[in-house]
Design a protein around this motif. Structure first.
Motif, mmCIF file in Angstrom:
data_model
loop_
_atom_site.group_PDB
_atom_site.id
_atom_site.type_symbol
_atom_site.label_atom_id
_atom_site.label_comp_id
_atom_site.label_asym_id
_atom_site.label_seq_id
_atom_site.Cartn_x
_atom_site.Cartn_y
_atom_site.Cartn_z
ATOM 1 N N LYS A 46 0.845 -1.190 0.000
ATOM 2 C CA LYS A 46 0.000 0.000 0.000
ATOM 3 C C LYS A 46 0.885 1.246 0.000
ATOM 4 O O LYS A 46 0.620 2.208 -0.699
ATOM 5 C CB LYS A 46 -0.921 -0.008 1.224
ATOM 6 C CG LYS A 46 -1.905 1.123 1.252
ATOM 7 C CD LYS A 46 -2.848 1.005 2.422
ATOM 8 C CE LYS A 46 -3.852 2.144 2.413
ATOM 9 N NZ LYS A 46 -4.748 2.084 3.558
ATOM 10 N N GLU A 47 1.959 1.220 0.782
ATOM 11 C CA GLU A 47 2.875 2.354 0.892
ATOM 12 C C GLU A 47 4.096 2.208 -0.014
ATOM 13 O O GLU A 47 4.647 3.193 -0.472
ATOM 14 C CB GLU A 47 3.349 2.525 2.339
ATOM 15 C CG GLU A 47 2.256 2.865 3.320
ATOM 16 C CD GLU A 47 1.632 4.221 3.052
ATOM 17 O OE1 GLU A 47 2.361 5.170 2.702
ATOM 18 O OE2 GLU A 47 0.401 4.334 3.179
ATOM 19 N N GLY A 48 4.553 0.988 -0.220
ATOM 20 C CA GLY A 48 5.739 0.742 -1.043
ATOM 21 C C GLY A 48 5.358 -0.060 -2.268
ATOM 22 O O GLY A 48 4.201 -0.388 -2.485
ATOM 23 N N ARG A 49 6.346 -0.393 -3.059
ATOM 24 C CA ARG A 49 6.070 -1.197 -4.243
ATOM 25 C C ARG A 49 6.998 -2.406 -4.246
ATOM 26 O O ARG A 49 7.902 -2.511 -3.432
ATOM 27 C CB ARG A 49 6.244 -0.367 -5.509
ATOM 28 C CG ARG A 49 7.656 0.173 -5.701
ATOM 29 C CD ARG A 49 7.752 0.964 -7.003
ATOM 30 N NE ARG A 49 9.071 1.544 -7.162
ATOM 31 C CZ ARG A 49 10.126 0.912 -7.649
ATOM 32 N NH1 ARG A 49 10.034 -0.327 -8.039
ATOM 33 N NH2 ARG A 49 11.293 1.518 -7.741
ATOM 34 N N SER A 50 6.745 -3.288 -5.168
ATOM 35 C CA SER A 50 7.609 -4.450 -5.324
ATOM 36 C C SER A 50 8.953 -3.974 -5.857
ATOM 37 O O SER A 50 9.023 -3.018 -6.622
ATOM 38 C CB SER A 50 6.971 -5.442 -6.295
ATOM 39 O OG SER A 50 7.851 -6.505 -6.539
ATOM 40 N N ALA A 51 9.999 -4.662 -5.457
ATOM 41 C CA ALA A 51 11.335 -4.241 -5.874
ATOM 42 C C ALA A 51 12.036 -5.340 -6.669
ATOM 43 O O ALA A 51 13.234 -5.521 -6.566
ATOM 44 C CB ALA A 51 12.156 -3.841 -4.651
ATOM 45 N N GLY A 52 11.303 -6.101 -7.451
ATOM 46 C CA GLY A 52 11.909 -7.125 -8.290
ATOM 47 C C GLY A 52 12.467 -8.299 -7.516
ATOM 48 O O GLY A 52 13.546 -8.790 -7.815
ATOM 49 N N VAL A 53 11.728 -8.734 -6.508
ATOM 50 C CA VAL A 53 12.140 -9.859 -5.678
ATOM 51 C C VAL A 53 11.129 -10.979 -5.878
ATOM 52 O O VAL A 53 9.930 -10.752 -5.812
ATOM 53 C CB VAL A 53 12.187 -9.454 -4.188
ATOM 54 C CG1 VAL A 53 12.609 -10.624 -3.320
ATOM 55 C CG2 VAL A 53 13.119 -8.278 -3.988
ATOM 56 N N HIS A 54 11.631 -12.183 -6.140
ATOM 57 C CA HIS A 54 10.762 -13.334 -6.362
ATOM 58 C C HIS A 54 11.109 -14.417 -5.343
ATOM 59 O O HIS A 54 12.278 -14.744 -5.159
ATOM 60 C CB HIS A 54 10.938 -13.876 -7.781
ATOM 61 C CG HIS A 54 10.819 -12.808 -8.822
ATOM 62 N ND1 HIS A 54 9.609 -12.347 -9.261
ATOM 63 C CD2 HIS A 54 11.765 -12.089 -9.469
ATOM 64 C CE1 HIS A 54 9.810 -11.398 -10.166
ATOM 65 N NE2 HIS A 54 11.108 -11.216 -10.295
ATOM 66 N N TYR A 55 10.094 -14.969 -4.692
ATOM 67 C CA TYR A 55 10.281 -15.974 -3.652
ATOM 68 C C TYR A 55 9.784 -17.332 -4.141
ATOM 69 O O TYR A 55 8.744 -17.413 -4.790
ATOM 70 C CB TYR A 55 9.493 -15.589 -2.390
ATOM 71 C CG TYR A 55 9.921 -14.277 -1.804
ATOM 72 C CD1 TYR A 55 11.017 -14.192 -0.958
ATOM 73 C CD2 TYR A 55 9.232 -13.100 -2.105
ATOM 74 C CE1 TYR A 55 11.422 -12.981 -0.429
ATOM 75 C CE2 TYR A 55 9.625 -11.887 -1.576
ATOM 76 C CZ TYR A 55 10.720 -11.839 -0.744
ATOM 77 O OH TYR A 55 11.110 -10.641 -0.219
ATOM 78 N N GLU A 56 10.545 -18.366 -3.824
ATOM 79 C CA GLU A 56 10.132 -19.729 -4.105
ATOM 80 C C GLU A 56 10.283 -20.527 -2.820
ATOM 81 O O GLU A 56 11.305 -20.431 -2.143
ATOM 82 C CB GLU A 56 11.018 -20.350 -5.190
ATOM 83 C CG GLU A 56 10.909 -19.646 -6.527
ATOM 84 C CD GLU A 56 11.841 -20.239 -7.569
ATOM 85 O OE1 GLU A 56 12.170 -21.433 -7.471
ATOM 86 O OE2 GLU A 56 12.231 -19.489 -8.473
ATOM 87 N N PRO A 57 9.261 -21.306 -2.442
ATOM 88 C CA PRO A 57 9.345 -22.084 -1.210
ATOM 89 C C PRO A 57 10.483 -23.098 -1.280
ATOM 90 O O PRO A 57 10.861 -23.550 -2.355
ATOM 91 C CB PRO A 57 7.998 -22.792 -1.116
ATOM 92 C CG PRO A 57 7.211 -22.419 -2.314
ATOM 93 C CD PRO A 57 8.028 -21.513 -3.166
ATOM 94 N N GLY A 58 11.016 -23.416 -0.114
ATOM 95 C CA GLY A 58 12.085 -24.406 -0.037
ATOM 96 C C GLY A 58 12.776 -24.342 1.304
ATOM 97 O O GLY A 58 12.383 -23.585 2.188
ATOM 98 N N GLY A 61 14.148 -21.212 4.440
ATOM 99 C CA GLY A 61 13.271 -20.074 4.186
ATOM 100 C C GLY A 61 12.869 -19.927 2.734
ATOM 101 O O GLY A 61 12.114 -19.039 2.388
ATOM 102 N N GLY A 62 13.389 -20.767 1.874
ATOM 103 C CA GLY A 62 13.083 -20.696 0.452
ATOM 104 C C GLY A 62 14.157 -19.949 -0.318
ATOM 105 O O GLY A 62 15.142 -19.478 0.239
ATOM 106 N N ILE A 63 13.952 -19.861 -1.605
ATOM 107 C CA ILE A 63 14.903 -19.205 -2.500
ATOM 108 C C ILE A 63 14.364 -17.826 -2.859
ATOM 109 O O ILE A 63 13.176 -17.641 -3.092
ATOM 110 C CB ILE A 63 15.084 -20.037 -3.799
ATOM 111 C CG1 ILE A 63 15.606 -21.432 -3.470
ATOM 112 C CG2 ILE A 63 15.975 -19.328 -4.812
ATOM 113 C CD1 ILE A 63 16.975 -21.459 -2.845
ATOM 114 N N VAL A 64 15.262 -16.869 -2.934
ATOM 115 C CA VAL A 64 14.927 -15.505 -3.331
ATOM 116 C C VAL A 64 15.745 -15.185 -4.581
ATOM 117 O O VAL A 64 16.959 -15.381 -4.594
ATOM 118 C CB VAL A 64 15.271 -14.493 -2.210
ATOM 119 C CG1 VAL A 64 14.955 -13.081 -2.646
ATOM 120 C CG2 VAL A 64 14.556 -14.848 -0.929
#
Length: 87
Positions: A46-58, A61-64
Protein backbone atom coordinates in the motif's frame (compact mmCIF):
# COMPACT_ATOMS: atom_id res chain seq x y z
CA UNK A 1 22.16 -8.47 -12.83
CA UNK A 2 20.17 -11.12 -10.97
CA UNK A 3 21.23 -12.87 -7.79
CA UNK A 4 19.85 -15.93 -6.06
CA UNK A 5 20.14 -16.54 -2.31
CA UNK A 6 18.06 -18.04 0.46
CA UNK A 7 15.43 -16.03 2.27
CA UNK A 8 17.32 -16.59 5.53
CA UNK A 9 20.50 -15.14 3.97
CA UNK A 10 18.60 -12.06 2.84
CA UNK A 11 17.01 -11.61 6.27
CA UNK A 12 20.40 -12.03 7.97
CA UNK A 13 21.75 -9.14 5.90
CA UNK A 14 18.71 -7.02 6.78
CA UNK A 15 18.94 -7.87 10.48
CA UNK A 16 22.67 -7.01 10.53
CA UNK A 17 22.12 -3.48 9.24
CA UNK A 18 22.44 -0.66 11.76
CA UNK A 19 19.39 1.33 12.81
CA UNK A 20 18.32 3.81 10.15
CA UNK A 21 19.74 1.87 7.21
CA UNK A 22 16.36 1.33 5.53
CA UNK A 23 15.83 5.11 5.48
CA UNK A 24 19.38 5.75 4.28
CA UNK A 25 19.02 3.29 1.40
CA UNK A 26 15.62 4.73 0.48
CA UNK A 27 16.93 8.31 0.55
CA UNK A 28 20.04 7.54 -1.50
CA UNK A 29 18.10 5.58 -4.13
CA UNK A 30 15.09 7.93 -4.13
CA UNK A 31 12.70 5.15 -3.06
CA UNK A 32 10.03 4.90 -0.42
CA UNK A 33 11.31 3.22 2.74
CA UNK A 34 8.51 0.62 2.47
CA UNK A 35 9.85 -0.38 -0.95
CA UNK A 36 13.24 -1.08 0.64
CA UNK A 37 11.56 -3.05 3.43
CA UNK A 38 9.61 -5.03 0.83
CA UNK A 39 12.92 -5.92 -0.83
CA UNK A 40 14.02 -7.56 2.41
CA UNK A 41 10.83 -9.56 2.84
CA UNK A 42 8.25 -6.99 3.85
CA UNK A 43 4.85 -6.91 2.25
CA UNK A 44 3.47 -3.39 2.59
CA UNK A 45 2.44 -2.73 -0.99
CA UNK A 46 0.00 0.00 0.00
CA UNK A 47 2.88 2.35 0.89
CA UNK A 48 5.74 0.74 -1.04
CA UNK A 49 6.07 -1.20 -4.24
CA UNK A 50 7.61 -4.45 -5.32
CA UNK A 51 11.33 -4.24 -5.87
CA UNK A 52 11.91 -7.12 -8.29
CA UNK A 53 12.14 -9.86 -5.68
CA UNK A 54 10.76 -13.33 -6.36
CA UNK A 55 10.28 -15.97 -3.65
CA UNK A 56 10.13 -19.73 -4.11
CA UNK A 57 9.35 -22.08 -1.21
CA UNK A 58 12.09 -24.41 -0.04
CA UNK A 59 14.57 -25.15 2.72
CA UNK A 60 16.28 -22.35 4.64
CA UNK A 61 13.27 -20.07 4.19
CA UNK A 62 13.08 -20.70 0.45
CA UNK A 63 14.90 -19.20 -2.50
CA UNK A 64 14.93 -15.50 -3.33
CA UNK A 65 15.75 -14.26 -6.82
CA UNK A 66 16.66 -10.59 -7.00
CA UNK A 67 16.16 -8.98 -10.43
CA UNK A 68 18.13 -5.90 -9.37
CA UNK A 69 20.89 -6.07 -6.76
CA UNK A 70 21.24 -2.31 -6.21
CA UNK A 71 19.54 -2.33 -2.78
CA UNK A 72 21.48 -5.45 -1.73
CA UNK A 73 24.76 -3.89 -2.82
CA UNK A 74 23.99 -0.76 -0.86
CA UNK A 75 23.17 -2.84 2.23
CA UNK A 76 26.48 -4.70 1.84
CA UNK A 77 28.28 -1.36 1.51
CA UNK A 78 26.71 -0.16 4.78
CA UNK A 79 27.78 -3.41 6.48
CA UNK A 80 31.33 -2.93 5.18
CA UNK A 81 31.34 0.60 6.62
CA UNK A 82 30.30 -0.83 9.99
CA UNK A 83 33.15 -3.36 9.84
CA UNK A 84 35.65 -0.57 9.12
CA UNK A 85 34.48 1.29 12.22
CA UNK A 86 35.05 -1.82 14.33
CA UNK A 87 38.59 -2.45 13.05
Amino acid sequence: MTKTLTFNELRKIKDSLPHGSMHRIADELDLKVETVRNYFGGYNFKEGRSAGVHYEPGPDGGIVVLDDTTILEMAQHILAEQQEKIV
